[in-house]
Write an enzyme that holds these catalytic residues in place. Structure first.
Site, mmCIF file in Angstrom:
data_model
loop_
_atom_site.group_PDB
_atom_site.id
_atom_site.type_symbol
_atom_site.label_atom_id
_atom_site.label_comp_id
_atom_site.label_asym_id
_atom_site.label_seq_id
_atom_site.Cartn_x
_atom_site.Cartn_y
_atom_site.Cartn_z
ATOM 1 C CB CYS A 138 -0.911 0.266 1.420
ATOM 2 S SG CYS A 138 -1.955 -1.409 1.303
HETATM 3 N N1 COA Z 1 -19.784 -9.028 8.304
HETATM 4 C C1 COA Z 1 -20.432 -9.079 9.202
HETATM 5 N N2 COA Z 1 -19.876 -9.290 10.989
HETATM 6 C C2 COA Z 1 -18.757 -9.448 10.309
HETATM 7 C C3 COA Z 1 -18.251 -8.576 9.185
HETATM 8 C C4 COA Z 1 -18.069 -9.262 7.954
HETATM 9 N N3 COA Z 1 -18.198 -8.912 7.069
HETATM 10 N N4 COA Z 1 -16.763 -9.177 9.233
HETATM 11 C C5 COA Z 1 -17.166 -9.648 10.567
HETATM 12 N N5 COA Z 1 -17.490 -9.521 11.551
HETATM 13 C C6 COA Z 1 -17.443 -9.975 12.924
HETATM 14 C C7 COA Z 1 -17.403 -10.726 13.176
HETATM 15 O O1 COA Z 1 -16.891 -11.930 13.397
HETATM 16 C C8 COA Z 1 -16.364 -10.002 14.720
HETATM 17 O O2 COA Z 1 -17.380 -10.334 15.383
HETATM 18 P P1 COA Z 1 -17.555 -11.165 16.966
HETATM 19 O O3 COA Z 1 -17.266 -9.344 17.742
HETATM 20 O O4 COA Z 1 -18.968 -11.285 17.320
HETATM 21 O O5 COA Z 1 -16.993 -12.053 17.671
HETATM 22 C C9 COA Z 1 -17.133 -8.197 14.384
HETATM 23 O O6 COA Z 1 -17.765 -8.545 13.484
HETATM 24 C C10 COA Z 1 -16.041 -7.694 14.932
HETATM 25 O O7 COA Z 1 -14.400 -8.229 13.393
HETATM 26 P P2 COA Z 1 -13.889 -7.665 13.739
HETATM 27 O O8 COA Z 1 -12.414 -7.909 12.615
HETATM 28 O O9 COA Z 1 -12.723 -7.893 14.785
HETATM 29 O O10 COA Z 1 -13.873 -6.206 13.101
HETATM 30 P P3 COA Z 1 -13.170 -4.698 13.241
HETATM 31 O O11 COA Z 1 -14.363 -4.051 13.750
HETATM 32 O O12 COA Z 1 -11.933 -5.069 14.232
HETATM 33 O O13 COA Z 1 -12.824 -4.286 11.446
HETATM 34 C C11 COA Z 1 -11.543 -4.564 9.910
HETATM 35 C C12 COA Z 1 -12.427 -5.200 10.482
HETATM 36 C C13 COA Z 1 -10.853 -5.303 8.670
HETATM 37 C C14 COA Z 1 -12.657 -3.379 9.038
HETATM 38 C C15 COA Z 1 -10.213 -3.574 10.771
HETATM 39 O O14 COA Z 1 -9.777 -3.578 11.138
HETATM 40 C C16 COA Z 1 -9.250 -2.611 9.793
HETATM 41 O O15 COA Z 1 -9.895 -2.441 8.634
HETATM 42 N N6 COA Z 1 -8.281 -2.687 10.313
HETATM 43 C C17 COA Z 1 -7.362 -2.080 9.408
HETATM 44 C C18 COA Z 1 -7.218 -3.101 8.518
HETATM 45 C C19 COA Z 1 -5.957 -2.396 7.250
HETATM 46 O O16 COA Z 1 -5.968 -1.106 7.178
HETATM 47 N N7 COA Z 1 -5.528 -3.176 6.673
HETATM 48 C C20 COA Z 1 -4.929 -2.337 5.444
HETATM 49 C C21 COA Z 1 -5.163 -3.132 4.180
HETATM 50 S S1 COA Z 1 -3.752 -2.732 3.064
#
Ligand code: COA
Length: 374
Positions: free
Chosen positions: A156
């Protein structure tokens, strides 16, 4: 004394866009079919049932509402769930070069520059379509540039690393005009069947024309300083590579696509990037709170909110830290450049802003710029 500036940027946006509602409908259809086909194994506990995705979660967790892709039909088809990009002949322009050339032509047009005045092309992106010849050389050839080109991949952060590399060529007197092209067909590395990440990415191409001030148009962006940083982490990883074919038993495993520990990325990258920005601002004698605008990497709205707050000392407005996540999603290295391209024309001469990327590696890059010209 050579002095690098940004003369212009260019953007290519694929015409197809997928809304969260369309994406979730397709994903949930896949989940239903998968669970129905494996009902027995699920009832005995042999395998776990897949959980559905939701529009509300995606929007709340990421700020993403839609993404552009080069092949909407196959991404949304529950039987396919990935783009199908046909091989082209060796005498045809490859798709990455095609979208890169479109973005590059726009940057050249905006700068009033003839391709024959460009000395080098860097293709800076998260994924390259092939091993060689370099994508950059194909783009160079298609544009009719007499010089040199090479590919570079810092995930990225590829575009900001490309801008510093281009700026260094200019500072050293080795080039006067360098195109940094970032064609990102991220739909090809995304696992569209993975609930945790299926909503994250979109396709796009950007181009940045970095030039010596002596060549640049009157209206340009002075590059005040650039800084790069990398710190090894497995929290964002893609094990796809040319050696996969030597291990056929794991060739199609999910780790040959994008995988991440999103929570860890969030927690570790935000402080790393915020302090890097403040340290570099300090070195350049810039008060962080005086930055007129931050064009941040577009991965997650929450991350950007936190980074901007740490840098500016207050909650950033949309004017101070614009987002393109809503319509483009995460376009890897292109994200901060799209934000800059779309949200910089209104700045006044003398305004100072920051282009900043971060991502896998970990990697991060800052480019402080000041509007110059008429
Ligand atoms: N739909 C519904 N629920 C979902 C889901 C989806 N698509 N994906 C995950 N969940 C649920 C999970 O099961 C979890 O449920 P639980 O609390 O009952 O266990 C809950 O949502 C939270 O999941 P989590 O993965 O911890 O979510 P989050 O708030 O951390 O958000 C990201 C996920 C990936 C969006 C976030 O962590 C993020 O953006 N991180 C940085 C990523 C990034 O910048 N990456 C760089 C790539 S270049």
């Amino acid at each position: 004394m050579p002095h690098p500036v940004i003369s212009a940027t260019g953007l290519f946006t694929p015409s197809h866009s997928i809304s969260n509602a369309e994406l979730v409908a397709s994903f949930n259809e896949y989940v239903e079919r998968h669970n129905a086909a494996n009902a027995d194994a699920i009832s005995t506990g042999e395998i776990a049932a897949l959980e559905p995705s939701s529009v509300e979660f995606i929007e709340k967790a990421s700020g993403i509402q839609a993404r552009h892709v080069v092949d909407k039909a196959n991404v949304l088809d529950p039987d396919t769930m990935c783009p199908r990009i046909s091989e082209r002949g060796n005498d045809e322009l490859s798709i990455m070069a095609e979208i890169g050339v479109a973005a590059a032509r726009q940057a050249l047009d905006r700068a009033g520059r003839d391709a024959s005045d460009v000395d080098a092309v860097l293709c800076a992106a998260s994924n390259m379509q092939r091993a060689y010849p370099a994508m950059a050389i194909e783009i160079q050839h298609a544009l009719g540039i007499d010089g040199f080109g090479f590919d570079m991949n810092v995930a990225c952060s590829s575009a900001t690393f490309g801008i510093q590399t281009a700026a260094d060529y200019i500072r050293a007197g080795n080039a006067k005009s360098v195109l940094v092209v970032s064609p990102e067909i991220t739909s090809g590395h995304l696992n569209w069947r993975d609930r945790d990440s299926h909503f994250i990415f979109g396709d796009v191409a950007t181009a940045v024309l970095v030039e010596d001030v002596s060549l640049a148009p009157a209206s340009h962006w002075d590059i005040l300083g650039t800084k790069l940083k990398t710190v090894f982490s497995n929290n964002i990883r893609n094990n796809f590579g040319f050696l996969n074919r030597t291990a056929p038993e794991t060739r199609d495993a999910a780790d040959k696509l994008f995988v991440q520990e999103g929570r860890k990325v969030f927690k570790e990258v935000v402080p790393m990037v915020a302090s890097m920005i403040c340290e570099e601002a300090d070195r350049l004698g810039i008060e962080p709170s005086s930055l007129r605008r931050l064009w941040l990497h577009q991965a997650n709205a929450g991350m950007n909110r936190l980074i901007a707050q740490k840098v500016l000392g207050h909650e950033a407005s949309a004017d101070e830290s614009p987002t393109v996540l809503d319509t483009y999603a995460n376009t890897s290295s292109a994200g901060s450049i799209i934000a800059f391209h779309k949200h910089s024309d209104d700045l006044e001469v003398g305004d100072v802003g920051l282009i900043c990327s971060f991502g896998a590696g970990y990697s991060a890059g800052t480019v402080f710029v000041r509007r110059a010209g008429v």
